[in-house]
Scaffold this active site. Structure first.
Site, PDB file in Angstrom:
ATOM      1  N   ASN A  23       0.812  -1.221   0.000  1.00 26.98           N
ATOM      2  CA  ASN A  23       0.000   0.000   0.000  1.00 26.98           C
ATOM      3  C   ASN A  23       0.841   1.265   0.000  1.00 26.98           C
ATOM      4  O   ASN A  23       0.402   2.304  -0.494  1.00 26.98           O
ATOM      5  CB  ASN A  23      -1.009  -0.031   1.156  1.00 26.98           C
ATOM      6  CG  ASN A  23      -2.128  -1.030   0.876  1.00 26.98           C
ATOM      7  OD1 ASN A  23      -2.292  -1.486  -0.257  1.00 26.98           O
ATOM      8  ND2 ASN A  23      -2.879  -1.394   1.905  1.00 26.98           N
ATOM      9  N   CYS A 117     -10.929  -4.481  -3.941  1.00 29.97           N
ATOM     10  CA  CYS A 117     -11.633  -5.505  -3.171  1.00 29.97           C
ATOM     11  C   CYS A 117     -13.049  -5.039  -2.861  1.00 29.97           C
ATOM     12  O   CYS A 117     -13.289  -3.858  -2.624  1.00 29.97           O
ATOM     13  CB  CYS A 117     -10.900  -5.780  -1.860  1.00 29.97           C
ATOM     14  SG  CYS A 117      -9.337  -6.636  -2.096  1.00 29.97           S
TER      15      CYS A 117
HETATM   16  C1  EPZ Z   1      -6.879   1.694   2.078  1.00 30.69           C
HETATM   17  O1  EPZ Z   1      -8.081   1.726   1.324  1.00 30.69           O
HETATM   18  C2  EPZ Z   1      -6.231   0.361   1.798  1.00 30.69           C
HETATM   19  N1  EPZ Z   1      -5.966   0.259   0.373  1.00 30.69           N
HETATM   20  C3  EPZ Z   1      -7.141  -0.779   2.244  1.00 30.69           C
HETATM   21  O2  EPZ Z   1      -6.397  -1.980   2.126  1.00 30.69           O
HETATM   22  C4  EPZ Z   1      -7.507  -0.598   3.722  1.00 30.69           C
HETATM   23  O3  EPZ Z   1      -8.494  -1.544   4.079  1.00 30.69           O
HETATM   24  C5  EPZ Z   1      -8.044   0.807   3.992  1.00 30.69           C
HETATM   25  O4  EPZ Z   1      -7.131   1.809   3.476  1.00 30.69           O
HETATM   26  C6  EPZ Z   1      -8.251   1.095   5.476  1.00 30.69           C
HETATM   27  O5  EPZ Z   1      -7.036   0.943   6.155  1.00 30.69           O
HETATM   28  C7  EPZ Z   1      -4.881   0.816  -0.142  1.00 30.69           C
HETATM   29  O6  EPZ Z   1      -4.068   1.414   0.551  1.00 30.69           O
HETATM   30  C8  EPZ Z   1      -4.672   0.647  -1.604  1.00 30.69           C
HETATM   31  P1  EPZ Z   1     -10.048   4.539   3.273  1.00 30.69           P
HETATM   32  P2  EPZ Z   1      -8.854   3.105   1.100  1.00 30.69           P
HETATM   33  O7  EPZ Z   1     -10.198   5.654   2.317  1.00 30.69           O
HETATM   34  O8  EPZ Z   1      -7.847   4.174   1.022  1.00 30.69           O
HETATM   35  C9  EPZ Z   1     -14.686   5.664   3.913  1.00 30.69           C
HETATM   36  C10 EPZ Z   1      -5.830  -4.117   1.335  1.00 30.69           C
HETATM   37  O9  EPZ Z   1      -6.321  -5.207   1.667  1.00 30.69           O
HETATM   38  N2  EPZ Z   1     -14.463   6.663   2.832  1.00 30.69           N
HETATM   39  O10 EPZ Z   1      -9.141   4.708   4.446  1.00 30.69           O
HETATM   40  O11 EPZ Z   1      -9.778   2.906  -0.011  1.00 30.69           O
HETATM   41  C11 EPZ Z   1     -14.648   4.245   3.387  1.00 30.69           C
HETATM   42  O12 EPZ Z   1     -15.898   3.858   2.864  1.00 30.69           O
HETATM   43  C12 EPZ Z   1      -6.732  -2.923   1.095  1.00 30.69           C
HETATM   44  O13 EPZ Z   1      -4.609  -3.941   1.171  1.00 30.69           O
HETATM   45  C13 EPZ Z   1     -15.464   7.565   2.535  1.00 30.69           C
HETATM   46  O14 EPZ Z   1     -16.541   7.559   3.152  1.00 30.69           O
HETATM   47  O15 EPZ Z   1      -9.646   3.211   2.488  1.00 30.69           O
HETATM   48  C14 EPZ Z   1     -14.225   3.470   4.624  1.00 30.69           C
HETATM   49  O16 EPZ Z   1     -15.347   3.203   5.415  1.00 30.69           O
HETATM   50  C15 EPZ Z   1      -8.162  -3.309   1.054  1.00 30.69           C
HETATM   51  N3  EPZ Z   1     -15.244   8.469   1.527  1.00 30.69           N
HETATM   52  C16 EPZ Z   1     -13.306   4.440   5.365  1.00 30.69           C
HETATM   53  O17 EPZ Z   1     -13.614   5.738   4.830  1.00 30.69           O
HETATM   54  C17 EPZ Z   1     -14.079   8.522   0.840  1.00 30.69           C
HETATM   55  O18 EPZ Z   1     -13.926   9.377  -0.051  1.00 30.69           O
HETATM   56  C18 EPZ Z   1     -11.813   4.183   5.196  1.00 30.69           C
HETATM   57  O19 EPZ Z   1     -11.498   4.134   3.808  1.00 30.69           O
HETATM   58  C19 EPZ Z   1     -13.053   7.608   1.156  1.00 30.69           C
HETATM   59  C20 EPZ Z   1     -13.271   6.682   2.173  1.00 30.69           C
END
Ligand code: EPZ
Length: 430
Positions: A23, A117
């Site tokens: 990541n 995912c």
């Molecule tokens: C990153 O995803 C990781 N992916 C994910 O890992 C990981 O599960 C996640 O962070 C949480 O740690 C990468 O780094 C490529 P977020 P990301 O934005 O950035 C909400 C793996 O297995 N949200 O921190 O997409 C969202 O719905 C992957 O390696 C909004 O509401 O996660 C979630 O509930 C899978 N609006 C929370 O925030 C937005 O615009 C956290 O999401 C963005 C997110």
């Protein structure tokens, strides 16, 4: 479609080495696209998500060469377009980092809506709100996002929710925007710090990464010219630590940053797992016949317990004595794999965002699916802990994020094969 076949029930023993953080690498590759000179990136993990991210850069015009040891020679100066036209961008979530990078470089960007995912709705509203505040108008149509700014500038941005992706994307974009950007309620994950350190080593001015307020002075030119080594993968390290405990083995996990493992090691300690920590390694073991006790976990943004270790931790909790609880506070729908674990004999009840795990249960081999990257890792761990043969099918999602999974697990005594190996062996026997 390939499968993994695991003949489980044996404690894992030995030493295993962690690769570079997937990541962090995904963010660093996109961040390299804003640079005004060549750079060298070491410790790049060899997994399919990274291959895709690098290929997207090549299609933008970047010169990218990868040495046999994973070192990447990257030159963004030949990037000629703000548009991602390669459909593979739809397959990986992190392709959205190109929005920030291309916006910073050209004042405009066009990309597919991101995939990745599937564990519930994955909005990108926070990314778009931030870009909008910095002067970019967004247009979403026919599966594409287009961003355009006449005057892309720094801004004070408050994220209503902690988001790894939004923090990273806005930080990359702000590194070259006009003036100062402040990101409040920023994510503090180790990979955020790593991307900030990478950009700083190439001439950016980013302060506060790793805290919830990040301040960025945009630079007109980021000269690059340095060599940067990606940090070890916190989630890969955690997966192997849990594998050692779930199989009641004795494994030293090398090339990790012990500080990054604290959210996991604190919980492992609580349930009775033994650990010894060195500068860049942790040894994990249990005594013969030792019972581990049930506990409660809650997933949270760093430094909380990582959601990306939640499915693996649930496998470990199946082997603990008593009722454990796992609260999933990050993703709305990340317990889909529980049905597979139940087929292996697990006693788990899911109610909305909490799983109740009754243990200990003797897991037995079954045919189970790798529904996503971390759910797939959990199935492999369950197969290693179970008696008999487990087939994990749909393993392509696992290959997106774990470098040399089979080779590494075999090196600590796992009996695991990919289906192609099974056919090769069958042919040899014939
Ligand atoms: C990153 O995803 C990781 N992916 C994910 O890992 C990981 O599960 C996640 O962070 C949480 O740690 C990468 O780094 C490529 P977020 P990301 O934005 O950035 C909400 C793996 O297995 N949200 O921190 O997409 C969202 O719905 C992957 O390696 C909004 O509401 O996660 C979630 O509930 C899978 N609006 C929370 O925030 C937005 O615009 C956290 O999401 C963005 C997110």
């Amino acid at each position: 479609m390939a499968s993994y076949y695991i003949n489980g029930g044996n404690p894992l023993h030995g030493e295993i080495t962690v690769s570079g953080s997937k990541n962090a690498a995904l963010g660093i590759i996109a961040a390299a696209c804003v640079l005004d000179g060549p750079c060298v990136i070491e410790n790049m993990p060899h997994v399919s998500d990274i291959e895709t991210q690098l290929e997207l850069c090549r299609n933008l015009g970047a010169k990218v060469e990868v040495d046999a040891d994973g070192t990447v020679h990257f030159d963004a100066t030949s990037i000629y377009t703000h548009e991602i036209t390669d459909e593979r961008a739809r397959n990986i979530r992190a392709s959205y980092y190109f929005l920030g990078a291309l916006l910073a470089r050209f004042g405009k960007a066009r990309n597919y809506l991101p995939g990745g995912c599937n564990f519930g709705t994955r909005p990108i509203d926070l990314h778009l709100k931030g870009f909008n505040a910095m002067g970019a108008a967004a247009n979403l149509a026919h599966g594409f996002i287009t961003l355009e700014a006449d005057d892309f500038h720094g801004e004070h941005i408050f994220l209503d929710k902690v988001s790894v992706g939004a923090t990273m994307n806005l930080m990359i974009a702000a590194s070259k925007a006009k003036g100062r950007t402040t990101i409040e309620n920023a994510a503090r994950e180790p990979h955020i710090v790593d991307v900030a350190n990478f950009l700083n080593s190439m001439g950016a001015k980013i302060r506060g990464a790793g805290t919830d307020v990040i301040r960025i002075e945009g630079r007109e030119v980021l000269p690059a010219g340095s060599t940067y080594a990606i940090i070890p993968d916190q989630i890969e390290a955690g997966t192997y630590m849990i594998a050692a405990a779930a199989t009641r083995g004795d494994v030293t996990v090398r090339n990790l940053i012990p500080k990054h493992m604290e959210p996991l090691s604190a919980k492992m300690d609580e349930i009775g797992v033994h650990m010894e920590t060195g500068d860049d390694w942790i040894r994990v073991w249990t005594e013969p016949g030792q019972e581990l006790s049930a506990t409660s976990f809650r997933t949270m943004a760093y430094p909380g317990f990582p959601t990306d270790l939640q499915p693996q931790a649930v496998v470990l909790l199946c082997t603990c004595t008593g009722m454990s609880k796992m609260y999933e506070d990050v993703w709305a729908s990340r317990f889909q794999y529980v049905d597979d674990l139940k087929q292996m004999g697990a006693d788990i009840t899911v109610a909305d965002r909490v799983a109740l795990i009754q243990g200990p249960r003797s897991l037995t081999g079954a045919m189970v699916q790798a529904r996503d990257l971390r759910a797939g890792a959990a199935m492999v761990l369950a197969g290693l802990a179970a008696t008999g043969m487990t087939e994990v099918f749909d393993i392509h999602s696992l290959e997106r994020g774990y470098e040399d999974l089979i080779l590494k697990l075999r090196s600590i005594g796992a009996d695991i094969r990919k289906s192609s190996d099974v056919y090769e062996n069958a042919e040899r026997e014939l």
